[in-house]
Write a protein that holds these residues in place. Structure first.
Motif, PDB file in Angstrom:
ATOM      1  N   TYR A   1      28.447 -13.800   8.772  1.00  0.00           N
ATOM      2  CA  TYR A   1      28.481 -15.233   8.533  1.00  0.00           C
ATOM      3  C   TYR A   1      27.494 -15.599   7.427  1.00  0.00           C
ATOM      4  O   TYR A   1      26.316 -15.260   7.485  1.00  0.00           O
ATOM      5  CB  TYR A   1      28.108 -15.999   9.807  1.00  0.00           C
ATOM      6  N   ILE A   2      28.009 -16.269   6.393  1.00  0.00           N
ATOM      7  CA  ILE A   2      27.192 -16.784   5.306  1.00  0.00           C
ATOM      8  C   ILE A   2      27.528 -18.262   5.146  1.00  0.00           C
ATOM      9  O   ILE A   2      28.687 -18.616   4.912  1.00  0.00           O
ATOM     10  CB  ILE A   2      27.458 -16.035   3.986  1.00  0.00           C
TER      11      ILE A   2
ATOM     12  N   ASP B   1      27.719 -20.462   7.460  1.00  0.00           N
ATOM     13  CA  ASP B   1      28.625 -20.811   8.574  1.00  0.00           C
ATOM     14  C   ASP B   1      30.073 -20.394   8.338  1.00  0.00           C
ATOM     15  O   ASP B   1      30.989 -20.884   9.009  1.00  0.00           O
ATOM     16  CB  ASP B   1      28.578 -22.324   8.860  1.00  0.00           C
ATOM     17  N   ARG B   2      30.301 -19.500   7.389  1.00  0.00           N
ATOM     18  CA  ARG B   2      31.649 -18.986   7.151  1.00  0.00           C
ATOM     19  C   ARG B   2      31.639 -17.474   7.261  1.00  0.00           C
ATOM     20  O   ARG B   2      30.716 -16.806   6.799  1.00  0.00           O
ATOM     21  CB  ARG B   2      32.147 -19.403   5.767  1.00  0.00           C
ATOM     22  N   LEU B   3      32.686 -16.930   7.878  1.00  0.00           N
ATOM     23  CA  LEU B   3      32.793 -15.483   8.027  1.00  0.00           C
ATOM     24  C   LEU B   3      33.305 -14.877   6.729  1.00  0.00           C
ATOM     25  O   LEU B   3      34.365 -15.253   6.219  1.00  0.00           O
ATOM     26  CB  LEU B   3      33.747 -15.136   9.178  1.00  0.00           C
ATOM     27  N   ASN B   4      32.527 -13.959   6.188  1.00  0.00           N
ATOM     28  CA  ASN B   4      32.870 -13.331   4.913  1.00  0.00           C
ATOM     29  C   ASN B   4      32.844 -11.816   5.034  1.00  0.00           C
ATOM     30  O   ASN B   4      32.102 -11.257   5.853  1.00  0.00           O
ATOM     31  CB  ASN B   4      31.870 -13.748   3.829  1.00  0.00           C
ATOM     32  N   ASP B   5      33.665 -11.161   4.213  1.00  0.00           N
ATOM     33  CA  ASP B   5      33.595  -9.708   4.088  1.00  0.00           C
ATOM     34  C   ASP B   5      32.628  -9.388   2.959  1.00  0.00           C
ATOM     35  O   ASP B   5      32.877  -9.717   1.798  1.00  0.00           O
ATOM     36  CB  ASP B   5      34.976  -9.119   3.775  1.00  0.00           C
ATOM     37  N   SER B   6      31.512  -8.753   3.323  1.00  0.00           N
ATOM     38  CA  SER B   6      30.484  -8.428   2.330  1.00  0.00           C
ATOM     39  C   SER B   6      30.451  -6.932   2.085  1.00  0.00           C
ATOM     40  O   SER B   6      30.784  -6.130   2.964  1.00  0.00           O
ATOM     41  CB  SER B   6      29.107  -8.900   2.814  1.00  0.00           C
ATOM     42  N   THR B   7      30.066  -6.542   0.891  1.00  0.00           N
ATOM     43  CA  THR B   7      29.976  -5.132   0.523  1.00  0.00           C
ATOM     44  C   THR B   7      28.555  -4.805   0.087  1.00  0.00           C
ATOM     45  O   THR B   7      27.967  -5.519  -0.738  1.00  0.00           O
ATOM     46  CB  THR B   7      30.947  -4.796  -0.618  1.00  0.00           C
ATOM     47  N   TYR B   8      28.003  -3.734   0.646  1.00  0.00           N
ATOM     48  CA  TYR B   8      26.655  -3.286   0.309  1.00  0.00           C
ATOM     49  C   TYR B   8      26.700  -1.810  -0.073  1.00  0.00           C
ATOM     50  O   TYR B   8      27.560  -1.065   0.397  1.00  0.00           O
ATOM     51  CB  TYR B   8      25.702  -3.476   1.490  1.00  0.00           C
ATOM     52  N   GLU B   9      25.788  -1.403  -0.915  1.00  0.00           N
ATOM     53  CA  GLU B   9      25.679   0.007  -1.288  1.00  0.00           C
ATOM     54  C   GLU B   9      24.603   0.685  -0.443  1.00  0.00           C
ATOM     55  O   GLU B   9      23.573   0.082  -0.152  1.00  0.00           O
ATOM     56  CB  GLU B   9      25.356   0.148  -2.774  1.00  0.00           C
ATOM     57  N   THR B  10      24.858   1.925  -0.050  1.00  0.00           N
ATOM     58  CA  THR B  10      23.872   2.666   0.716  1.00  0.00           C
ATOM     59  C   THR B  10      22.589   2.839  -0.104  1.00  0.00           C
ATOM     60  O   THR B  10      22.613   2.805  -1.331  1.00  0.00           O
ATOM     61  CB  THR B  10      24.405   4.051   1.122  1.00  0.00           C
ATOM     62  N   SER B  11      21.484   3.019   0.590  1.00  0.00           N
ATOM     63  CA  SER B  11      20.178   3.085  -0.070  1.00  0.00           C
ATOM     64  C   SER B  11      19.257   4.016   0.718  1.00  0.00           C
ATOM     65  O   SER B  11      19.536   4.347   1.876  1.00  0.00           O
ATOM     66  CB  SER B  11      19.568   1.681  -0.153  1.00  0.00           C
ATOM     67  N   PRO B  12      18.147   4.444   0.111  1.00  0.00           N
ATOM     68  CA  PRO B  12      17.210   5.310   0.830  1.00  0.00           C
ATOM     69  C   PRO B  12      16.476   4.541   1.923  1.00  0.00           C
ATOM     70  O   PRO B  12      16.460   3.303   1.912  1.00  0.00           O
ATOM     71  CB  PRO B  12      16.245   5.777  -0.267  1.00  0.00           C
ATOM     72  N   PRO B  13      15.847   5.237   2.869  1.00  0.00           N
ATOM     73  CA  PRO B  13      15.075   4.558   3.917  1.00  0.00           C
ATOM     74  C   PRO B  13      13.909   3.771   3.335  1.00  0.00           C
ATOM     75  O   PRO B  13      13.426   4.058   2.238  1.00  0.00           O
ATOM     76  CB  PRO B  13      14.558   5.713   4.787  1.00  0.00           C
ATOM     77  N   LEU B  14      13.481   2.765   4.072  1.00  0.00           N
ATOM     78  CA  LEU B  14      12.259   2.060   3.719  1.00  0.00           C
ATOM     79  C   LEU B  14      11.066   2.996   3.904  1.00  0.00           C
ATOM     80  O   LEU B  14      11.048   3.823   4.814  1.00  0.00           O
ATOM     81  CB  LEU B  14      12.071   0.835   4.614  1.00  0.00           C
ATOM     82  N   GLY B  15      10.073   2.854   3.051  1.00  0.00           N
ATOM     83  CA  GLY B  15       8.835   3.615   3.179  1.00  0.00           C
ATOM     84  C   GLY B  15       7.682   2.664   3.473  1.00  0.00           C
ATOM     85  O   GLY B  15       7.378   1.792   2.654  1.00  0.00           O
TER      86      GLY B  15
END
Length: 271
Positions: free
Chosen positions: A138-139, A141-155
């Motif tokens: 939800y962005i 108040d609307r349901l959206n399909d979002s795309t994210y790229e994988t990333s390294p772990p937080l340090g």
């Protein structure tokens, strides 16, 4: 007593309790090294949402066989992947499900600061699976399909104290950070007894920035507890963002694991 007054009284009492606990963890001569880390991370677990999983003294590995030295504390996600590896008993975790890796220090002097930066670099150098992750969220108040790229772990680097003046600590953090390639740089530094933490982030223009937060007075007996809760809030925001980039992984294929069920003889029957 009004509800706001009651909540403030409870909140102040909790801050005082936290301040005393955190100070006792690291000041006590009877609880050095790993015992300090375990007691501190237990407080982290108590205050973070239950959706995260945790592992202490864990190595992290990638599909090419590279691995880190043992990390003091690791937060990982198991919600998208079945447990093919016995994570509860094992001291190794695949990098692709790790949200954050912690380095815990009693005191940060010049050599420990450099060492902590290099230990975080170990994690950042691992070859994580690169793919796009689609989620529904939800962005506004609307349901959206979002795309994210994988990333390294937080340090994340956590220390009870440091051996610098405030100005020299800031200067050394900036100096040593400039010597590290941006993809291998730490994400957060938190110094409990100084009420200070650094955050590494990208601004809206895509520029890499280091921001430092510090309590200017830091003389109240509740200040250590207050800074801890501030750290928890910022850490959880970063973990929430990282959680979105965790892929659903078939470890049998991605890590080239052999001798699984499909290699057995199988036969179908009509009923």
């Amino acid at each position: 007593m009004e509800i706001t007054e009651y909540l403030q009284k409870y909140y102040d009492s909790r801050l005082l309790e936290l301040s005393k606990e955190l100070g006792d963890f690291f000041k006590s001569t009877e609880n050095r090294g790993s015992n300090n880390s375990k007691r501190f991370t237990q407080r982290l677990i108590e205050h973070l949402p239950e959706k995260y999983s945790y592992q202490s003294s864990s190595e992290i590995f990638d599909k090419e066989g590279e691995h880190t030295n043992s990390k003091d504390f690791v937060i990982y996600d198991r919600s998208k992947n079945i447990n093919l590896i016995s994570l509860n008993e094992s001291t190794i975790l695949p990098v692709d499900i790790v949200l954050g890796a912690f380095e815990m220090k009693t005191n940060l002097n010049n050599s420990e600061l450099k060492r902590s930066f290099n230990q975080i670099r170990e994690v950042k150098k691992l070859k994580f699976i690169r793919k796009k992750v689609k989620i529904a969220e939800y962005i506004s108040d609307r349901l959206n399909d979002s795309t994210y790229e994988t990333s390294p772990p937080l340090g994340i680097i956590v220390a009870y104290d440091h051996s610098f003046s405030n100005e020299n600590f800031d200067a050394n953090v900036i100096k040593y950070s400039k010597e590290i390639p941006i993809p291998e740089l730490w994400d957060m530094i938190y110094v409990i007894n100084k009420g200070v933490f650094f955050i590494n982030y990208l601004n809206k223009n895509g520029e890499r920035k280091l921001i430092r937060y510090r309590n200017f007075k830091y003389d109240s007996e509740t200040d250590i507890g207050a800074s801890f809760l501030n750290f928890i809030l910022v850490l959880n925001n970063k973990l929430e963002s990282k959680l979105k980039t965790i892929p659903k992984v078939d470890f049998r294929e991605e890590y080239n694991l052999k001798n699984w069920l499909w290699r057995l003889d199988a036969k179908s029957y009509d009923i």
